[in-house]
Design a protein around this motif. Structure first.
Motif, PDB file in Angstrom:
ATOM      1  N   LEU A 122      70.391 -23.582 -16.483  1.00 35.25           N
ATOM      2  CA  LEU A 122      69.723 -22.288 -16.488  1.00 35.25           C
ATOM      3  C   LEU A 122      70.700 -21.176 -16.128  1.00 35.25           C
ATOM      4  O   LEU A 122      70.602 -20.061 -16.644  1.00 35.25           O
ATOM      5  CB  LEU A 122      68.549 -22.311 -15.508  1.00 35.25           C
ATOM      6  CG  LEU A 122      67.712 -21.041 -15.384  1.00 35.25           C
ATOM      7  CD1 LEU A 122      67.128 -20.627 -16.723  1.00 35.25           C
ATOM      8  CD2 LEU A 122      66.590 -21.255 -14.366  1.00 35.25           C
ATOM      9  N   VAL A 123      71.631 -21.452 -15.213  1.00 40.11           N
ATOM     10  CA  VAL A 123      72.716 -20.519 -14.933  1.00 40.11           C
ATOM     11  C   VAL A 123      74.040 -21.232 -15.192  1.00 40.11           C
ATOM     12  O   VAL A 123      74.123 -22.459 -15.140  1.00 40.11           O
ATOM     13  CB  VAL A 123      72.673 -19.977 -13.476  1.00 40.11           C
ATOM     14  CG1 VAL A 123      71.362 -19.274 -13.200  1.00 40.11           C
ATOM     15  CG2 VAL A 123      72.916 -21.084 -12.468  1.00 40.11           C
ATOM     16  N   ASN A 124      75.071 -20.446 -15.463  1.00 38.36           N
ATOM     17  CA  ASN A 124      76.358 -21.035 -15.806  1.00 38.36           C
ATOM     18  C   ASN A 124      77.148 -21.487 -14.585  1.00 38.36           C
ATOM     19  O   ASN A 124      77.840 -22.501 -14.621  1.00 38.36           O
ATOM     20  CB  ASN A 124      77.200 -20.044 -16.605  1.00 38.36           C
ATOM     21  CG  ASN A 124      76.598 -19.761 -17.963  1.00 38.36           C
ATOM     22  OD1 ASN A 124      75.786 -18.859 -18.103  1.00 38.36           O
ATOM     23  ND2 ASN A 124      76.970 -20.542 -18.953  1.00 38.36           N
ATOM     24  N   GLN A 125      77.025 -20.703 -13.497  1.00 42.65           N
ATOM     25  CA  GLN A 125      77.820 -21.047 -12.321  1.00 42.65           C
ATOM     26  C   GLN A 125      77.245 -20.366 -11.087  1.00 42.65           C
ATOM     27  O   GLN A 125      76.691 -19.274 -11.167  1.00 42.65           O
ATOM     28  CB  GLN A 125      79.269 -20.598 -12.525  1.00 42.65           C
ATOM     29  CG  GLN A 125      80.250 -21.148 -11.507  1.00 42.65           C
ATOM     30  CD  GLN A 125      81.687 -20.917 -11.928  1.00 42.65           C
ATOM     31  OE1 GLN A 125      81.996 -20.827 -13.108  1.00 42.65           O
ATOM     32  NE2 GLN A 125      82.574 -20.831 -10.964  1.00 42.65           N
TER      33      GLN A 125
ATOM     34  N   VAL B  57      66.697 -13.855 -16.697  1.00 42.37           N
ATOM     35  CA  VAL B  57      67.892 -14.689 -16.565  1.00 42.37           C
ATOM     36  C   VAL B  57      67.986 -15.668 -17.732  1.00 42.37           C
ATOM     37  O   VAL B  57      69.055 -15.897 -18.300  1.00 42.37           O
ATOM     38  CB  VAL B  57      67.874 -15.453 -15.226  1.00 42.37           C
ATOM     39  CG1 VAL B  57      69.079 -16.399 -15.120  1.00 42.37           C
ATOM     40  CG2 VAL B  57      67.871 -14.478 -14.055  1.00 42.37           C
ATOM     41  N   THR B  58      66.852 -16.246 -18.093  1.00 40.38           N
ATOM     42  CA  THR B  58      66.793 -17.215 -19.186  1.00 40.38           C
ATOM     43  C   THR B  58      67.338 -16.633 -20.482  1.00 40.38           C
ATOM     44  O   THR B  58      68.008 -17.316 -21.258  1.00 40.38           O
ATOM     45  CB  THR B  58      65.338 -17.663 -19.419  1.00 40.38           C
ATOM     46  OG1 THR B  58      64.794 -18.157 -18.197  1.00 40.38           O
ATOM     47  CG2 THR B  58      65.246 -18.745 -20.486  1.00 40.38           C
ATOM     48  N   LEU B  59      67.070 -15.363 -20.721  1.00 39.15           N
ATOM     49  CA  LEU B  59      67.401 -14.729 -21.992  1.00 39.15           C
ATOM     50  C   LEU B  59      68.865 -14.331 -22.115  1.00 39.15           C
ATOM     51  O   LEU B  59      69.373 -14.184 -23.228  1.00 39.15           O
ATOM     52  CB  LEU B  59      66.527 -13.487 -22.191  1.00 39.15           C
ATOM     53  CG  LEU B  59      65.044 -13.786 -22.393  1.00 39.15           C
ATOM     54  CD1 LEU B  59      64.200 -12.583 -22.025  1.00 39.15           C
ATOM     55  CD2 LEU B  59      64.782 -14.206 -23.821  1.00 39.15           C
ATOM     56  N   CYS B  60      69.526 -14.119 -20.980  1.00 40.88           N
ATOM     57  CA  CYS B  60      70.904 -13.639 -21.022  1.00 40.88           C
ATOM     58  C   CYS B  60      71.849 -14.707 -21.570  1.00 40.88           C
ATOM     59  O   CYS B  60      71.606 -15.903 -21.446  1.00 40.88           O
ATOM     60  CB  CYS B  60      71.347 -13.198 -19.639  1.00 40.88           C
ATOM     61  SG  CYS B  60      70.504 -11.693 -19.062  1.00 40.88           S
ATOM     62  N   ASP B  61      72.945 -14.252 -22.160  1.00 39.03           N
ATOM     63  CA  ASP B  61      73.915 -15.176 -22.748  1.00 39.03           C
ATOM     64  C   ASP B  61      74.635 -15.977 -21.672  1.00 39.03           C
ATOM     65  O   ASP B  61      74.895 -17.170 -21.834  1.00 39.03           O
ATOM     66  CB  ASP B  61      74.945 -14.397 -23.567  1.00 39.03           C
ATOM     67  CG  ASP B  61      74.304 -13.621 -24.698  1.00 39.03           C
ATOM     68  OD1 ASP B  61      73.717 -14.263 -25.585  1.00 39.03           O
ATOM     69  OD2 ASP B  61      74.377 -12.378 -24.681  1.00 39.03           O
ATOM     70  N   LEU B  62      74.981 -15.310 -20.591  1.00 38.40           N
ATOM     71  CA  LEU B  62      75.679 -15.941 -19.475  1.00 38.40           C
ATOM     72  C   LEU B  62      74.999 -15.491 -18.190  1.00 38.40           C
ATOM     73  O   LEU B  62      74.556 -14.345 -18.086  1.00 38.40           O
ATOM     74  CB  LEU B  62      77.156 -15.515 -19.447  1.00 38.40           C
ATOM     75  CG  LEU B  62      77.982 -15.818 -20.695  1.00 38.40           C
ATOM     76  CD1 LEU B  62      79.329 -15.110 -20.628  1.00 38.40           C
ATOM     77  CD2 LEU B  62      78.186 -17.316 -20.865  1.00 38.40           C
TER      78      LEU B  62
ATOM     79  N   ALA C 205      69.880 -22.211  -6.663  1.00 41.19           N
ATOM     80  CA  ALA C 205      70.863 -21.816  -7.669  1.00 41.19           C
ATOM     81  C   ALA C 205      71.680 -23.022  -8.124  1.00 41.19           C
ATOM     82  O   ALA C 205      72.034 -23.145  -9.305  1.00 41.19           O
ATOM     83  CB  ALA C 205      71.776 -20.734  -7.104  1.00 41.19           C
ATOM     84  N   GLN C 206      71.955 -23.930  -7.195  1.00 36.86           N
ATOM     85  CA  GLN C 206      72.730 -25.129  -7.544  1.00 36.86           C
ATOM     86  C   GLN C 206      71.967 -26.016  -8.536  1.00 36.86           C
ATOM     87  O   GLN C 206      72.548 -26.545  -9.492  1.00 36.86           O
ATOM     88  CB  GLN C 206      73.068 -25.916  -6.274  1.00 36.86           C
ATOM     89  CG  GLN C 206      74.044 -25.213  -5.342  1.00 36.86           C
ATOM     90  CD  GLN C 206      73.398 -24.136  -4.474  1.00 36.86           C
ATOM     91  OE1 GLN C 206      72.166 -23.958  -4.477  1.00 36.86           O
ATOM     92  NE2 GLN C 206      74.205 -23.406  -3.730  1.00 36.86           N
ATOM     93  N   LYS C 207      70.658 -26.164  -8.304  1.00 38.38           N
ATOM     94  CA  LYS C 207      69.844 -26.942  -9.240  1.00 38.38           C
ATOM     95  C   LYS C 207      69.743 -26.228 -10.588  1.00 38.38           C
ATOM     96  O   LYS C 207      69.769 -26.859 -11.642  1.00 38.38           O
ATOM     97  CB  LYS C 207      68.447 -27.180  -8.659  1.00 38.38           C
ATOM     98  CG  LYS C 207      67.487 -27.916  -9.590  1.00 38.38           C
ATOM     99  CD  LYS C 207      67.895 -29.357  -9.807  1.00 38.38           C
ATOM    100  CE  LYS C 207      67.499 -30.217  -8.635  1.00 38.38           C
ATOM    101  NZ  LYS C 207      67.711 -31.673  -8.926  1.00 38.38           N
TER     102      LYS C 207
END
Length: 259
Positions: A179-182, A118-123, A171-173
Motif C-alpha cells: 500500500l505504501v512504498n517505504q 494514498v491508494t491512488l497515488c503513484d508512490l 505503516a510497516q504492515k
C-alpha cells in the motif's frame, strides 16, 4: 489561485498540494474535494510542473470524511448523494490517470477516504507512527470507490482483509502489503520525498512518465493480446518522440541527459 481548504505551491518543477484543515485532521468535505480537483487540473496543465507531492498539515494526513459532511449526507436526496459520490469518483480518476507522477507524503494517520487518497497515488511514503485503513464498514458505510483501485494495487485477498475488517494497520504492515512504498523516519521524510521528486524531475522524461502511467493503468482492462498490441503501439509511438531521440543520443554519446 487562493484556496480555503488546501495549500498549493510550485517550487523547482514540483507542485505541493497540502490538505489544510489541521483543526479537523484534514478531513474531507465537498469543498475540499472540489479544491483538490481544481489543484490537480492546474498542475496537469502547468508545463513548469513535472511531479506532484500530496501531504497534510498538522498531525494527520487525512482522517477521512468530515463529521459535519457526513451529517449533511444523511439529509441529501438520492440524486444529491449520487452527484456527491460522482464528484469524489472524478477526483479519484483524476489522480489515478493524471499525466504527472503524484507522491503521497504520509506524515500522520490516513483513515478511510484519507487512505483512499494514498491508494491512488503513484508512490507513497509514510512515517513509522502512521496508521492506515479503510474504516467505512464500522459506521455502516462502504469503501465503494476505493475498492476498485485497492484491488488493483494490492490484490483481492489483502483488499478483502482491509476493507471487510475495517482495521487500521501500521505503516510497516502497509509497506508489506504494497500500500505504501517505504516507511521513512519522521525527521527524514520531507527530505526523502523531495529527493525522489527531484530525481524524477532531473532524471526522467516527462513523456516517458506519462506514457508509462497510461500503460500501467490500462494493462488490467484488456485481454493479454490486446494489452500487448497496445504496448507495441505505444512503444513505436514513443520511439518517434523527441524525448526518446534525445535520450538515446545522449546515451550513445555518453552525455548526461538533463530533463
Amino acid at each position: 489561485m487562493t484556496f480555503e481548504h488546501i495549500l498549493y505551491n510550485v517550487t523547482a518543477r514540483v507542485a505541493t498540494v497540502t490538505l489544510h484543515r489541521p483543526e479537523k485532521r484534514n478531513a474531507l468535505n465537498g469543498a475540499m474535494v472540489a479544491e483538490l480537483r481544481t489543484a490537480f487540473s492546474i498542475a496537469e496543465k502547468d508545463t513548469n510542473v513535472k511531479v506532484i507531492v500530496l501531504k497534510g498539515s498538522g498531525e494527520a494526513f487525512c482522517a477521512g470524511a468530515d463529521l459535519e459532511y457526513l451529517q449533511q449526507l444523511q439529509k441529501n436526496t438520492r440524486d444529491e448523494n449520487l452527484a456527491d459520490s460522482r464528484s469524489l469518483m472524478q477526483l479519484m480518476q483524476q489522480i489515478y490517470y493524471h499525466d504527472k507522477v503524484i507522491i503521497a507524503q504520509v506524515e500522520g494517520h490516513a483513515i478511510a477516504g484519507g487512505c483512499g487518497l494514498v491508494t491512488l497515488c503513484d508512490l507513497s511514503y509514510a512515517v513509522p507512527d502512521a496508521l492506515l485503513g479503510y474504516t467505512e464498514v464500522k459506521i455502516g458505510f462502504i469503501p465503494a470507490l476505493v475498492s476498485v483501485f485497492l484491488v488493483r494495487k494490492i490484490g483481492e485477498g489483502r483488499a478483502r482483509d482491509l476493507l471487510l475488517t475495517g482495521r487500521l494497520i501500521s505503516a510497516q504492515k502497509a509497506e508489506y502489503y504494497g500500500l505504501v512504498n517505504q516507511v521513512v523516519p519522521a525527521a527524514e521524510i520531507a527530505e526523502y520525498v523531495a529527493k525522489i521528486a527531484d530525481d524524477l524531475c532531473s532524471g526522467t522524461s516527462a513523456n516517458s512518465l506519462k506514457v508509462t502511467k497510461k500503460l500501467i493503468a490500462g494493462v488490467l482492462d484488456l485481454p493479454l493480446g490486446e494489452a500487448l498490441e497496445g504496448a507495441a503501439q505505444r512503444n513505436a509511438e514513443t520511439r518517434e518522440h523527441a524525448d526518446c531521440q534525445r535520450g538515446i543520443q545522449a546515451f550513445l554519446t555518453k552525455e548526461k541527459m538533463k530533463w
